[in-house]
Design a protein around this motif. Structure first.
Motif, PDB file in Angstrom:
ATOM      1  N   UNK A 194       0.831  -1.207   0.000  1.00 60.65           N
ATOM      2  CA  UNK A 194       0.000   0.000   0.000  1.00 60.65           C
ATOM      3  C   UNK A 194       0.861   1.251   0.000  1.00 60.65           C
ATOM      4  N   UNK A 195       1.910   1.258   0.818  1.00 59.06           N
ATOM      5  CA  UNK A 195       2.724   2.471   0.976  1.00 59.06           C
ATOM      6  C   UNK A 195       3.707   2.697  -0.170  1.00 59.06           C
ATOM      7  N   UNK A 196       3.816   1.750  -1.105  1.00 58.48           N
ATOM      8  CA  UNK A 196       4.734   1.933  -2.242  1.00 58.48           C
ATOM      9  C   UNK A 196       3.959   1.964  -3.562  1.00 58.48           C
ATOM     10  N   UNK A 197       3.676   0.808  -4.132  1.00 54.28           N
ATOM     11  CA  UNK A 197       3.029   0.763  -5.446  1.00 54.28           C
ATOM     12  C   UNK A 197       1.627   1.322  -5.452  1.00 54.28           C
ATOM     13  N   UNK A 198       0.831   1.029  -4.418  1.00 53.96           N
ATOM     14  CA  UNK A 198      -0.551   1.506  -4.397  1.00 53.96           C
ATOM     15  C   UNK A 198      -0.622   3.021  -4.317  1.00 53.96           C
ATOM     16  N   UNK A 199       0.290   3.627  -3.599  1.00 53.25           N
ATOM     17  CA  UNK A 199       0.288   5.087  -3.473  1.00 53.25           C
ATOM     18  C   UNK A 199       0.462   5.748  -4.841  1.00 53.25           C
ATOM     19  N   UNK A 200       1.340   5.205  -5.682  1.00 52.78           N
ATOM     20  CA  UNK A 200       1.567   5.770  -7.008  1.00 52.78           C
ATOM     21  C   UNK A 200       0.315   5.670  -7.874  1.00 52.78           C
ATOM     22  N   UNK A 201      -0.377   4.549  -7.807  1.00 50.97           N
ATOM     23  CA  UNK A 201      -1.563   4.363  -8.640  1.00 50.97           C
ATOM     24  C   UNK A 201      -2.704   5.253  -8.181  1.00 50.97           C
ATOM     25  N   UNK A 202      -2.821   5.444  -6.870  1.00 46.52           N
ATOM     26  CA  UNK A 202      -3.843   6.353  -6.359  1.00 46.52           C
ATOM     27  C   UNK A 202      -3.560   7.777  -6.829  1.00 46.52           C
ATOM     28  N   UNK A 203      -2.293   8.202  -6.742  1.00 50.00           N
ATOM     29  CA  UNK A 203      -1.930   9.537  -7.216  1.00 50.00           C
ATOM     30  C   UNK A 203      -2.160   9.697  -8.706  1.00 50.00           C
ATOM     31  N   UNK A 204      -1.935   8.639  -9.478  1.00 49.98           N
ATOM     32  CA  UNK A 204      -2.156   8.675 -10.929  1.00 49.98           C
ATOM     33  C   UNK A 204      -3.621   8.986 -11.247  1.00 49.98           C
ATOM     34  N   UNK A 205      -4.545   8.289 -10.607  1.00 50.10           N
ATOM     35  CA  UNK A 205      -5.953   8.528 -10.901  1.00 50.10           C
ATOM     36  C   UNK A 205      -6.388   9.927 -10.472  1.00 50.10           C
ATOM     37  N   UNK A 206      -5.927  10.358  -9.283  1.00 52.23           N
ATOM     38  CA  UNK A 206      -6.340  11.664  -8.782  1.00 52.23           C
ATOM     39  C   UNK A 206      -5.920  12.768  -9.736  1.00 52.23           C
TER      40      UNK A 206
END
Length: 607
Positions: free
Chosen positions: A133-145
């Motif tokens: 969550x704190x590595x790869x998932x954070x990047x994908x969440x920022x991408x969508x936002x």
């Protein structure tokens, strides 16, 4: 919020009820940045879309041999080129800012939640999932936002171009207005399957990450039992599953991309074919045909953002769901507290077990169950993960104090402390009273050989304080890590220090010196040591035996060894059979002694 202003003073309270709600909360908290990206995106996309009209006007001006209109069209094209360059530059800047600030907000929220939950976090969520969550998932969440604002600008541009074509040339504009929604929405039936495959890929990748994290954490143990190949094979299988899932997901997204290329091409063919017939019939001019053709061709650019937003949402939704699941975790007790922010002092009392720790004394606690000892240590620190009656410090319930105040009053070092990467100086740079120097704490924890090992293992550090410690201190032995962690706790010098098995990984000689150093350095301070080591127990002012969740015996070590069988069985590791045999031997010895006394009495009487 700009990148240079990070981190956030307060990342806010997230809406963690679901993944989509969390994404929407993130977007709402970046309204300023989103509006900037939308404005620059509109400037960029509109400038790109106006170019076909300029080209059409230029072609018609050449056909009509009008130099003034050609010059005017050239000026408009120059203006559009400037708008494209400026809009693209600042759109990229705003988009990257939105991406980084959204990711930073999520990371701050996760860090705050980890600090808030403490050891309860890894009991409820696997460590590998927290890492994912704190590595790869954070990047994908920022991408969508950040992609939302660009998609909105692209969608508004498409609508504006369709409306402009309807006004400019209704005969061809109707074809474009009807065809573009079909092109934009044609991939919708494919998105659920693509989303499922993306979710499956992320799930398998998360499991592989958890397996890798657990394997690395237990590598020393695996080497000791020869289990490296077994876990390596497991990771190979997990990684192959991730690869197959990624290929299946990529095939679906390739199909979506193919549809996004095929349908606009077909629309362009229809527009050209119909436009040629209209031009041959004299219903439209050559310039109008060129304008509509160029507009349809240029629209492929903003239409690409429809595919991107679908992909970004598909990848970010499971990531946001995992992040929301972690952020939704809560402690069993409120952490704000209902009492003033004041550190109490006095005796420490646990009403659940009846354990009383006198102020200013070194108290050792013996528990037969290591898990029960860990739960007791956590409870003594206040605000435990499991509900129960609060521990009292000087008569003040710790759970009614703010969490930070409770942590200042009582410091708990568990049996598996973590060393963060960095220099030794950074490791020991912790909030402290200032009464204990680093050198004194290291000496009390018997860390001299650790300092020598750090210097020998460092290339450019003559001072051990400047030597670097690897992540989780993996380059050190278990005993060395344990002693550094103990030194860090001693430097803090809290009102109450609770240590859970602080010397379980060191030899007896070192353990004896640590016991002496601990007693000397913590003189006059309240210290609780949960241990079954005779060396530590013998140096404690008071020893308490906790059996089946309650205090059953109190005294000093030697008295309890002689008079309390349950205490002796834990400390000396005697089994029930050994205790029974010892009892039988004692009975035989007693019978022999009584027989000898009887014979002596008979001899005296006969004499």
């Amino acid at each position: 919020m700009q990148i240079q202003d990070l981190p956030y003073p307060d990342p806010g309270v997230p809406d963690a009820r679901s993944g989509p709600r969390f994404l929407w909360w993130l977007w709402r908290n970046q309204t300023g940045g989103q509006l900037k990206a939308l404005a620059w995106g509109l400037l960029h996309f509109v400038s790109v879309s106006v170019l076909p009209f300029c080209v059409g006007l230029a072609v018609q001006a050449v056909v009509d041999r009008s130099g003034s209109r050609l010059a005017l069209t050239g000026g408009l094209m120059l203006l559009c080129g400037t708008g494209i360059a400026v809009g693209d530059t600042f759109l990229h800047r705003a988009a990257v800012t939105n991406w980084i600030t959204a990711a930073a907000r999520v990371q701050q929220l996760l860090a705050r939640k980890a600090a808030h939950l403490g050891s309860a976090l890894t009991r409820r969520v696997a460590a590998g999932e927290v890492v994912a969550v704190s590595t790869g998932d954070v990047e994908k969440i920022g991408w969508f936002v950040e992609a939302v604002s660009r998609f909105t600008a692209a969608a508004l541009t498409v609508v504006a171009v369709c409306a402009g074509l309807l006004v400019y040339q209704p005969a061809l504009g109707v074809v474009v207005a009807v065809g573009l929604p079909v092109v934009a929405l044609a991939v919708l039936p494919l998105l659920p399957r693509a989303t499922r495959r993306a979710d499956e890929q992320r799930e398998k990748a998360g499991r592989a990450t958890e397996l890798a994290s657990d394997t690395v954490a237990g590598l020393r143990v695996l080497r000791g039992i020869g289990g490296e190949e077994l876990f390596l094979d497991r990771y190979r299988r997990a990684s192959q599953e991730v690869r197959r899932a990624a290929v299946r997901s990529a095939r679906m997204w390739s199909l979506i991309s193919a549809v996004q290329v095929l349908l606009p091409g077909l629309l362009m063919i229809v527009v050209v074919w119909h436009g040629v017939h209209l031009a041959r019939a004299g219903r439209i001019t050559v310039g109008e045909l060129v304008t509509v053709y160029s507009a349809v061709m240029i629209l492929n650019y903003p239409l690409r953002h429809f595919e991107e937003i679908a992909m970004a949402y598909s990848f970010s939704r499971p990531s946001a769901r995992r992040a929301a699941r972690v952020l939704a975790l809560a402690r069993s007790t409120a952490t704000d507290g209902t009492r003033p922010d004041h550190v109490p002092d006095g005796d420490l009392y646990d009403p659940d077990t009846g354990l009383l720790v006198p102020a200013g004394r070194l108290t050792a606690v013996v528990c037969g169950d290591p898990d029960a000892a860990g739960r007791l240590a956590e409870r003594l620190g206040g605000h435990p993960a499991e509900p129960g009656r609060p521990v009292l410090l000087g008569g003040v319930p710790l759970d009614e104090l703010p969490l930070d105040t409770a942590r200042t009053a009582v410091l708990v070092q568990d049996k598996d402390p973590v060393l963060l990467s960095g220099t030794l100086r950074e490791l020991l740079d912790v909030p402290a009273s200032g009464a204990v120097a680093a050198a004194d704490a290291l000496a009390a924890a018997q860390c001299q050989d650790v300092l020598d090992a750090l210097v020998q293992g460092s290339v450019d550090a003559a001072d051990p304080m400047d030597a670097r410690i690897t992540e989780r201190g993996r380059s050190l032995s278990g005993g060395q890590r344990q002693r550094l962690a103990l030194a860090r706790s001693l430097i803090t010098d809290p009102e109450v220090l609770v240590l859970d098995e602080p010397t379980s990984a060191v030899d007896s000689h070192t353990e004896a010196r640590i016991a002496d150093g601990l007693r000397r350095l913590r003189s006059g301070r309240t210290t609780v040591v949960l241990t079954s080591s005779p060396l530590l127990l013998d140096r404690a002012d008071r020893v308490v035996l906790v059996h089946e969740g309650e205090v059953v015996a109190t005294g000093v070590h030697r008295e309890l060894v002689d008079g309390e069988p349950r205490y002796r069985s834990v400390v000396t590791r005697e089994t029930d059979e050994e205790m029974a045999a010892a009892g039988a031997d004692a009975g035989l010895a007693g019978d022999a002694l009584l027989g000898a006394l009887g014979e002596l009495e008979e001899i005296e009487e006969s004499a």
